[in-house]
Scaffold this motif. Structure first.
Motif, PDB file in Angstrom:
ATOM      1  N   GLY A  41       0.459  -1.620  -0.427  1.00  0.00           N
ATOM      2  CA  GLY A  41      -0.147   0.295  -0.253  1.00  0.00           C
ATOM      3  C   GLY A  41       0.845   1.367   0.030  1.00  0.00           C
ATOM      4  O   GLY A  41       2.144   1.389  -0.732  1.00  0.00           O
ATOM      5  N   ASP A  42       0.470   2.420   0.919  1.00  0.00           N
ATOM      6  CA  ASP A  42       0.600   3.727   0.658  1.00  0.00           C
ATOM      7  C   ASP A  42       1.607   3.634   2.065  1.00  0.00           C
ATOM      8  O   ASP A  42       0.729   2.996   2.752  1.00  0.00           O
ATOM      9  CB  ASP A  42      -0.156   4.627   0.170  1.00  0.00           C
ATOM     10  CG  ASP A  42      -0.517   4.338  -1.018  1.00  0.00           C
ATOM     11  OD1 ASP A  42       0.024   3.924  -2.177  1.00  0.00           O
ATOM     12  OD2 ASP A  42      -1.807   4.617  -0.820  1.00  0.00           O
ATOM     13  N   ILE A  43       2.454   4.737   2.482  1.00  0.00           N
ATOM     14  CA  ILE A  43       2.682   5.586   3.363  1.00  0.00           C
ATOM     15  C   ILE A  43       2.059   6.625   3.433  1.00  0.00           C
ATOM     16  O   ILE A  43       2.168   7.415   2.473  1.00  0.00           O
ATOM     17  CB  ILE A  43       3.826   5.863   3.155  1.00  0.00           C
ATOM     18  CG1 ILE A  43       5.527   4.254   2.516  1.00  0.00           C
ATOM     19  CG2 ILE A  43       5.094   6.400   4.385  1.00  0.00           C
ATOM     20  CD1 ILE A  43       4.854   3.173   4.308  1.00  0.00           C
ATOM     21  N   VAL A  44       1.847   6.625   4.756  1.00  0.00           N
ATOM     22  CA  VAL A  44       1.046   8.135   5.582  1.00  0.00           C
ATOM     23  C   VAL A  44       1.212   8.563   6.403  1.00  0.00           C
ATOM     24  O   VAL A  44       1.509   7.319   7.099  1.00  0.00           O
ATOM     25  CB  VAL A  44      -0.805   7.211   5.760  1.00  0.00           C
ATOM     26  CG1 VAL A  44      -1.158   8.806   6.393  1.00  0.00           C
ATOM     27  CG2 VAL A  44      -1.214   6.814   4.430  1.00  0.00           C
ATOM     28  N   GLU A  45       2.390   9.970   6.819  1.00  0.00           N
ATOM     29  CA  GLU A  45       2.856   9.712   7.731  1.00  0.00           C
ATOM     30  C   GLU A  45       1.827  10.325   8.491  1.00  0.00           C
ATOM     31  O   GLU A  45       0.806  11.730   7.985  1.00  0.00           O
ATOM     32  CB  GLU A  45       3.899  11.264   6.773  1.00  0.00           C
ATOM     33  CG  GLU A  45       4.601  10.992   6.524  1.00  0.00           C
ATOM     34  CD  GLU A  45       6.115  11.385   5.894  1.00  0.00           C
ATOM     35  OE1 GLU A  45       6.460  13.397   6.772  1.00  0.00           O
ATOM     36  OE2 GLU A  45       6.401  11.392   5.115  1.00  0.00           O
ATOM     37  N   VAL A  46       1.881  10.210  10.072  1.00  0.00           N
ATOM     38  CA  VAL A  46       0.587  10.321  10.842  1.00  0.00           C
ATOM     39  C   VAL A  46       1.605  10.823  12.361  1.00  0.00           C
ATOM     40  O   VAL A  46       2.958  11.616  12.067  1.00  0.00           O
ATOM     41  CB  VAL A  46       0.323   9.986  11.179  1.00  0.00           C
ATOM     42  CG1 VAL A  46      -1.095   9.106   9.680  1.00  0.00           C
ATOM     43  CG2 VAL A  46       1.102   8.215  11.671  1.00  0.00           C
TER      44      VAL A  46
END
Length: 337
Positions: A41-46
């Motif tokens: 999937g994608d990398i989501v920065e949180v």
């Protein structure tokens, strides 16, 4: 230089060469595991992490959180059935799979919960039902307690809810408190031991059910052998009991629907202690069992997906805390034929 000194230096040199060779071997194995199980999937920065996320489907949101040493592919067999009617988000916990934590060291479950709350906000999930498996169940409980406005309900699969006096034998190698020792084991011993007895740990985790042949790849199991993942898993295990003590002492604060499902033959966590007793302590919680073991999300995906969908529907029905009766374990679901 005396003979004793020369012998000691030779022994140290041999150990260094051997250790370097094992570390090189571990690094090469990690790259091989990543080719076997690439990022999906994608990398989501949180807040506090960079999270690897897979999203499928439309409808009411479900957030699925895997357990100790796992990865989002642990839920791969659930994704299709659930995505037919739900917006399903799978996430690697910080330090697991392809998710990384900010800073040094493995974040606590409270810090991981903060990252998940940030993910829920970032992705615009509307109070999702959080599905937590094993240690992911403990994390889901921490998320519900510390960030109640982010969660619409909990559907917990074989959750770790109460502290343990003994570490399950399948995880004995992980019970290391020293970060230095943990790193030494990760870079020298893990891969060789896994190759000497490739099915031993998996057999314990899946018992009494057989280990599916495709689990290392389709289930993401191979990634857990990478040195960084092993170190994060060990740190999670060591910190889990303290988190469970805190969670168990706060069951009375939970003000949302909670449902718990266990495999009756679970060889890792006791269904009565971790499931039925926890449900009895949470107002309005439901507890059920099916035939099977700890890894039922992978071994019995149709049954578990149907249970999750039903639990999510009941959570969305809007049963307020004042309307929920005191928790009573419900009858076990009969095994499928």
């Amino acid at each position: 230089m005396g003979k004793g000194t020369r012998a000691a230096l030779a022994a140290v040199g041999t150990a260094m060469v051997a250790g370097g060779g094992l570390a090189f071997y571990a690094a090469a194995a990690a790259r091989r595991f990543e080719r076997m199980v690439p990022r999906d999937g994608d990398i989501v920065e949180v807040d506090g992490a960079r999270l690897h996320v897979v999203e499928r489907g439309q409808g009411p949101a479900l957030l699925l959180v895997h357990g100790l040493g796992g990865q989002l592919r642990n839920f791969s067999r659930l994704l299709g059935p659930l995505a037919e009617r739900h917006r399903v988000v799978l996430v690697d916990r910080p330090g697991s799979g392809y998710s990384t934590a900010a800073g040094t060291g493995q974040p606590s479950l409270a810090e991981q919960a903060r990252s998940l709350a940030s993910l829920i906000d970032r992705m615009g999930l509307d109070r999702p039902v959080v599905v937590g498996h094993s240690l992911g169940g403990a994390l889901a409980l921490v998320l519900a307690l510390n960030h109640p406005g982010s969660v619409g309900g909990l559907a917990l699969l074989a959750p770790f809810t109460r502290p343990l006096t003994d570490v399950p034998s399948a995880f004995a190698l992980l019970a290391v408190r020293s970060p230095l020792t943990r790193a030494l084991i990760a870079w020298t011993a893990v891969v060789p031991l896994a190759q000497l007895a490739p099915d031993r740990t998996a057999a314990l985790v899946f018992a009494p059910e057989p280990v599916p042949r495709d689990f290392p790849v389709a289930g993401g199991g191979a990634l857990g052998l990478r040195p960084a993942n092993f170190q994060a898993t060990s740190a999670d295990l060591v910190g889990a009991n303290d988190a469970a003590i805190d969670v168990a002492g706060r069951f009375g604060e939970i003000d949302m629907p909670v449902e718990i499902l266990f495999g009756a033959g679970d060889a890792i966590l006791d269904p009565a202690h971790q499931g039925a007793e926890a449900a009895a302590a949470i107002r309005g919680a439901r507890f059920e069992t099916i035939e099977g073991g700890h890894m039922m999300p992978y071994t019995q995906p149709e049954r578990v997906a149907a249970w999750i969908a039903g639990a999510a529907e009941r959570c969305r029905a809007g049963r307020g805390a004042d309307d929920r009766a005191p928790a009573q374990p419900s009858p076990a679901i009969s095994p499928s034929t």
